[in-house]
Design a protein around this motif. Sequence first.
Motif, PDB file in Angstrom:
ATOM      1  N   ASP A 141      -2.424   7.084   3.614  1.00  0.00           N
ATOM      2  CA  ASP A 141      -3.370   7.812   4.468  1.00  0.00           C
ATOM      3  C   ASP A 141      -3.243   7.305   5.910  1.00  0.00           C
ATOM      4  OD1 ASP A 141      -5.166   5.547   4.852  1.00  0.00           O
ATOM      5  OD2 ASP A 141      -5.773   5.881   2.780  1.00  0.00           O
ATOM      6  N   GLU A 142      -3.769   8.091   6.834  1.00  0.00           N
ATOM      7  CA  GLU A 142      -3.577   7.791   8.269  1.00  0.00           C
ATOM      8  C   GLU A 142      -4.111   6.409   8.627  1.00  0.00           C
ATOM      9  OE1 GLU A 142      -2.035   9.675  10.831  1.00  0.00           O
ATOM     10  OE2 GLU A 142      -1.227  10.693   9.077  1.00  0.00           O
ATOM     11  N   ALA A 143      -5.252   6.039   8.052  1.00  0.00           N
ATOM     12  CA  ALA A 143      -5.846   4.733   8.388  1.00  0.00           C
ATOM     13  C   ALA A 143      -4.914   3.607   7.954  1.00  0.00           C
ATOM     14  CB  ALA A 143      -7.209   4.581   7.722  1.00  0.00           C
ATOM     15  N   THR A 144      -4.307   3.767   6.779  1.00  0.00           N
ATOM     16  CA  THR A 144      -3.377   2.737   6.276  1.00  0.00           C
ATOM     17  C   THR A 144      -2.131   2.679   7.156  1.00  0.00           C
ATOM     18  OG1 THR A 144      -4.182   3.092   4.032  1.00  0.00           O
ATOM     19  CG2 THR A 144      -2.042   1.986   4.247  1.00  0.00           C
ATOM     20  N   LEU A 145      -1.627   3.852   7.544  1.00  0.00           N
ATOM     21  CA  LEU A 145      -0.431   3.885   8.407  1.00  0.00           C
ATOM     22  C   LEU A 145      -0.725   3.210   9.748  1.00  0.00           C
ATOM     23  CD1 LEU A 145       0.731   7.549   7.710  1.00  0.00           C
ATOM     24  CD2 LEU A 145       1.899   5.463   6.962  1.00  0.00           C
TER      25      LEU A 145
ATOM     26  N   PRO B 289       0.821  -1.215   0.000  1.00  0.00           N
ATOM     27  CA  PRO B 289       0.000   0.000   0.000  1.00  0.00           C
ATOM     28  C   PRO B 289       0.857   1.268   0.000  1.00  0.00           C
ATOM     29  CG  PRO B 289       0.176  -0.883   2.221  1.00  0.00           C
ATOM     30  CD  PRO B 289       0.924  -1.841   1.333  1.00  0.00           C
ATOM     31  N   GLY B 290       0.225   2.394  -0.330  1.00  0.00           N
ATOM     32  CA  GLY B 290       0.899   3.687  -0.259  1.00  0.00           C
ATOM     33  C   GLY B 290       1.658   4.007  -1.530  1.00  0.00           C
ATOM     34  N   ALA B 291       2.476   5.061  -1.449  1.00  0.00           N
ATOM     35  CA  ALA B 291       3.210   5.535  -2.619  1.00  0.00           C
ATOM     36  C   ALA B 291       4.525   6.168  -2.170  1.00  0.00           C
ATOM     37  CB  ALA B 291       2.379   6.567  -3.372  1.00  0.00           C
TER      38      ALA B 291
ATOM     39  N   GLY C  42      -0.237  -1.279  13.327  1.00  0.00           N
ATOM     40  CA  GLY C  42      -0.981  -2.207  14.194  1.00  0.00           C
ATOM     41  C   GLY C  42      -0.692  -3.656  13.856  1.00  0.00           C
ATOM     42  N   GLU C  43      -0.443  -3.912  12.569  1.00  0.00           N
ATOM     43  CA  GLU C  43      -0.195  -5.292  12.136  1.00  0.00           C
ATOM     44  C   GLU C  43       1.296  -5.636  12.112  1.00  0.00           C
ATOM     45  OE1 GLU C  43      -4.250  -5.534   9.379  1.00  0.00           O
ATOM     46  OE2 GLU C  43      -2.298  -5.526   8.386  1.00  0.00           O
ATOM     47  N   GLY C  44       2.114  -4.723  12.620  1.00  0.00           N
ATOM     48  CA  GLY C  44       3.556  -4.984  12.665  1.00  0.00           C
ATOM     49  C   GLY C  44       4.202  -5.046  11.298  1.00  0.00           C
ATOM     50  N   ARG C  45       3.608  -4.318  10.345  1.00  0.00           N
ATOM     51  CA  ARG C  45       4.115  -4.418   8.972  1.00  0.00           C
ATOM     52  C   ARG C  45       5.116  -3.330   8.612  1.00  0.00           C
ATOM     53  NH1 ARG C  45      -1.359  -4.772   5.879  1.00  0.00           N
ATOM     54  NH2 ARG C  45       0.015  -4.405   4.105  1.00  0.00           N
ATOM     55  N   VAL C  46       5.396  -2.426   9.559  1.00  0.00           N
ATOM     56  CA  VAL C  46       6.498  -1.479   9.322  1.00  0.00           C
ATOM     57  C   VAL C  46       7.766  -2.215   9.751  1.00  0.00           C
ATOM     58  CG1 VAL C  46       7.510   0.736   9.901  1.00  0.00           C
ATOM     59  CG2 VAL C  46       5.022   0.518   9.706  1.00  0.00           C
TER      60      VAL C  46
ATOM     61  N   ILE D 184       8.235  -1.639   4.296  1.00  0.00           N
ATOM     62  CA  ILE D 184       6.988  -2.253   4.791  1.00  0.00           C
ATOM     63  C   ILE D 184       6.774  -3.640   4.195  1.00  0.00           C
ATOM     64  CG2 ILE D 184       5.745  -0.105   5.276  1.00  0.00           C
ATOM     65  CD1 ILE D 184       4.310  -0.494   2.539  1.00  0.00           C
ATOM     66  N   LEU D 185       5.978  -4.425   4.931  1.00  0.00           N
ATOM     67  CA  LEU D 185       5.633  -5.782   4.523  1.00  0.00           C
ATOM     68  C   LEU D 185       4.185  -5.834   4.042  1.00  0.00           C
ATOM     69  CD1 LEU D 185       7.156  -7.420   7.692  1.00  0.00           C
ATOM     70  CD2 LEU D 185       7.940  -7.944   5.361  1.00  0.00           C
TER      71      LEU D 185
END
Length: 231
Positions: free
Chosen positions: A150-154, A99-101, A159-163, A190-191
């Motif tokens: 976006d904030e929700a994605t971040l 996700p993201g850019a 929250g899911e430990g994907r950073v 990110i994962l």
Amino acid sequence: MKSAVIVFPGSNRERDMVTALHSVFGSAPELVWHGDSTLPDVDLVVLPGGFSYGDYLRCGAIAARSPVIADVVRKAKAGTRVLGVCNGFQILTEIGLLPGALMRNASLRFVCQLVNLRIDNNESAFTRGYRLHDVVRCPVAHGDGNYFADEATLDRLEGEGRVALRYCDERGELTADANPNGSQRNIAGILNENGNVLGLMPHPENFIEPLHGGTDCRRFFEGMAETLEAV
Ligand SMILES: NC(=O)CC[C@H](N)C(=O)O
């Protein structure tokens, strides 16, 4: 253990990645041209750094429409490990596997320097060579590394430990000065949801030999080798 590195018109780090994988894995990866319609049967697929299609339109946007991408997506969904470095990360976001850019650096300048990375998830195949919150030196070289979502994605990624990786200072603090490109929440890598796809802006393949100036990043590849050998 088998790996493949995809080459796009304008890739420039594929040789460095081949050398790193060969040196740690003990077997050379296969180079795959982006125009091929299928990937070989491998345990790891790498999208290397560079300037695919000259960064026209947006970094990675044209490469994401290459013939080989359908098979990258198929393999990623089936659980094959996929690693995108720098331009490879940009391509993974353009494909939608992450996700993201990656936007233009906040400074509007190309950055080419050493940074410190904090390992914020050491449970993935890519990062398990480290302890949680280890600080690792690694080079960056990009014009468009400013991670945006976006904030929700971040919140969800965190929250899911994907950073998996963040820019930090030598003590592991997430300061603005330690962030080379303005990435939100100092995100460097990110994962995906299943943890089998990692995109990161820094170049670990360029910090694994003493001649590189340091070997901090060798553990990325050693960790991957341990995981993939166990498959
Ligand atoms: N080293 C790279 O892969 C560069 C990525 C991309 N072309 C950028 O400048 O942002």
